[in-house]
Design a protein around this motif. Structure first.
Motif, PDB file in Angstrom:
ATOM      1  N   SER A  47       0.727  -1.175   0.066  1.00 45.20           N
ATOM      2  CA  SER A  47       0.213  -0.033  -0.103  1.00 45.20           C
ATOM      3  C   SER A  47       1.002   1.339   0.093  1.00 45.20           C
ATOM      4  CB  SER A  47      -0.980  -0.001   1.180  1.00 45.20           C
ATOM      5  OG  SER A  47      -1.772   1.195   1.201  1.00 45.20           O
ATOM      6  N   ALA A  53       0.032   5.355   0.617  1.00 45.48           N
ATOM      7  CA  ALA A  53      -1.032   5.581   1.468  1.00 45.48           C
ATOM      8  C   ALA A  53      -0.964   4.433   2.423  1.00 45.48           C
ATOM      9  CB  ALA A  53      -2.401   5.477   0.898  1.00 45.48           C
ATOM     10  N   ASP A  55      -1.833   1.306   5.335  1.00 41.11           N
ATOM     11  CA  ASP A  55      -2.430   0.038   4.880  1.00 41.11           C
ATOM     12  C   ASP A  55      -3.854  -0.011   5.932  1.00 41.11           C
ATOM     13  OD1 ASP A  55      -3.039  -2.972   4.659  1.00 41.11           O
ATOM     14  OD2 ASP A  55      -1.707  -3.533   6.054  1.00 41.11           O
ATOM     15  N   LEU A  58      -7.459   0.548   1.719  1.00 40.83           N
ATOM     16  CA  LEU A  58      -7.253   1.559   0.753  1.00 40.83           C
ATOM     17  C   LEU A  58      -7.218   0.875  -0.658  1.00 40.83           C
ATOM     18  CD1 LEU A  58      -5.820   4.771   2.444  1.00 40.83           C
ATOM     19  CD2 LEU A  58      -8.310   4.304   2.207  1.00 40.83           C
ATOM     20  N   MET A  59      -6.489   0.124  -0.860  1.00 36.83           N
ATOM     21  CA  MET A  59      -6.257  -0.924  -1.830  1.00 36.83           C
ATOM     22  C   MET A  59      -7.031  -1.644  -2.302  1.00 36.83           C
ATOM     23  SD  MET A  59      -1.975  -1.918  -2.012  1.00 36.83           S
ATOM     24  CE  MET A  59      -1.985  -2.517  -3.610  1.00 36.83           C
ATOM     25  N   SER A  60      -7.660  -1.655  -3.731  1.00 32.24           N
ATOM     26  CA  SER A  60      -8.476  -2.368  -4.130  1.00 32.24           C
ATOM     27  C   SER A  60      -8.074  -3.741  -4.396  1.00 32.24           C
ATOM     28  CB  SER A  60      -9.056  -1.931  -5.447  1.00 32.24           C
ATOM     29  OG  SER A  60      -8.226  -1.947  -6.509  1.00 32.24           O
ATOM     30  N   TYR A  87     -12.289  -9.109   0.701  1.00 30.98           N
ATOM     31  CA  TYR A  87     -12.990  -8.006   0.083  1.00 30.98           C
ATOM     32  C   TYR A  87     -14.549  -8.240   0.060  1.00 30.98           C
ATOM     33  CZ  TYR A  87      -8.295  -7.199  -1.044  1.00 30.98           C
ATOM     34  OH  TYR A  87      -6.661  -7.097  -1.006  1.00 30.98           O
ATOM     35  N   PRO A 116     -13.319  -1.976   6.695  1.00 26.68           N
ATOM     36  CA  PRO A 116     -12.085  -1.945   6.036  1.00 26.68           C
ATOM     37  C   PRO A 116     -10.987  -2.546   7.336  1.00 26.68           C
ATOM     38  CG  PRO A 116     -12.418   0.390   6.499  1.00 26.68           C
ATOM     39  CD  PRO A 116     -13.555  -0.567   6.731  1.00 26.68           C
ATOM     40  N   ARG A 118      -7.181  -2.971   9.036  1.00 28.97           N
ATOM     41  CA  ARG A 118      -6.186  -2.108   9.723  1.00 28.97           C
ATOM     42  C   ARG A 118      -4.933  -3.080  10.017  1.00 28.97           C
ATOM     43  NH1 ARG A 118      -9.739   0.980   8.650  1.00 28.97           N
ATOM     44  NH2 ARG A 118     -10.487   2.427  10.078  1.00 28.97           N
TER      45      ARG A 118
END
Length: 290
Positions: A47, A53, A55, A58-60, A87, A116, A118
């Protein structure tokens, strides 16, 4: 031998494998060049390096799979991919496992955090209930079995973060159930003492992974001690990124005063990236000289 088969062979050895974690194709290539037997695509590092950015989910899925595919294209050692929470629901978990297998990963990690997710050693993480956690691993195992039936293969690394909010007993209970469902490797995140680490490894008869975050909650123990405790893999998710970032910051600051800090010689840099191999191979093709 498939990458999954290579990883199974490593896990059968009476050894705790040191596993520096990569964040891109170049870092993975350096790990392989230095003789390490396997690596893990750190979600924290990927990430940071890919989108700059933290972790924090945020990454798809598509970005993560693309990063894994690029890494597997650069090395021939087993790569464990970070599938986060899968996901979505159980059906998304199945697709995630299948996607990591197609990308060439030897194993994929699926965890029980709320989305999401962490980073395991940062504030704000929480886990889903047992039923949902178990369904995620059940779906991952089902996807693995479907892959095997069709000539594919991948291992399932089941992770729980329940230690943070619910205590060690709940984390171990979840890990034991993950093993019963059919996971291949267990990962109880963030134990806080050597005693807790020993209790985790003695609870379920599967290979266990330790996650050693320098400055994190888990003790940074010598490899021989980790092996004695019962770990098969010791992951170091931030070591390479931390030293790389420090070196880059040092270089950038020194350049402002016309200094050049210690750096890799250009010849070695070219060799490690692959220029020499490219030119040697291209000698077979006359038209490749231009």
């Amino acid at each position: 031998m498939t990458q999954a088969a290579k990883l199974r062979h490593l896990l059968q050895q009476d050894q705790c494998h040191i596993m520096p974690c990569c964040f891109d194709a170049l870092s993975a290539k350096l790990i392989a060049q230095e003789g390490y037997a396997l690596t893990f695509m750190s979600g924290f590092g990927a990430s940071a390096s890919r989108i700059g950015a933290p972790d924090l989910g945020l990454m798809s899925y598509g970005e993560v799979i693309d990063q894994a595919r690029n890494i597997n294209g650069a090395v021939d050692i087993p790569l464990i991919g970070d599938g986060d929470t899968g996901y979505g629901n159980a059906m998304n978990v199945r697709r995630t496992v299948e996607g990591f297998a197609r990308a060439g990963c030897a194993a994929v990690m699926i965890e029980d955090q709320l989305a999401p997710k962490r980073c395991g050693h940062t504030p704000g993480k929480a886990v889903v209930g047992r039923d949902e956690a178990f369904d995620r691993i059940r779906a991952a195992v089902d996807a693995r079995e479907d892959l095997r039936a069709n000539g594919g293969d991948i291992l399932i690394l089941a992770r729980t973060d329940a230690r943070h909010d619910h205590g060690l007993g709940e984390a171990i209970a979840r890990a034991e159930k993950f093993a019963e469902i059919g996971a291949d490797i267990l990962f109880v995140e963030a134990p806080r003492s050597e005693e807790e680490m020993r209790e985790i490894c003695s609870a379920a008869p599967l290979p266990h992974m330790a996650n050693i975050v320098e400055g994190g909650e888990t003790p940074d123990l010598p490899n021989a001690v980790l092996q004695d405790i019962g770990y098969s893999i010791a992951a170091y998710p931030l070591s390479l990124m931390a030293v790389a970032m420090q070196a880059m910051v040092t270089c950038l600051r020194s350049m402002q005063s016309d200094e050049r800090p210690g750096r890799m010689e250009f010849a070695e840099l070219r060799q490690r990236i692959g220029f020499d191999d490219y030119y040697n191979e291209s000698e077979k093709y006359a038209t490749s000289k231009r």
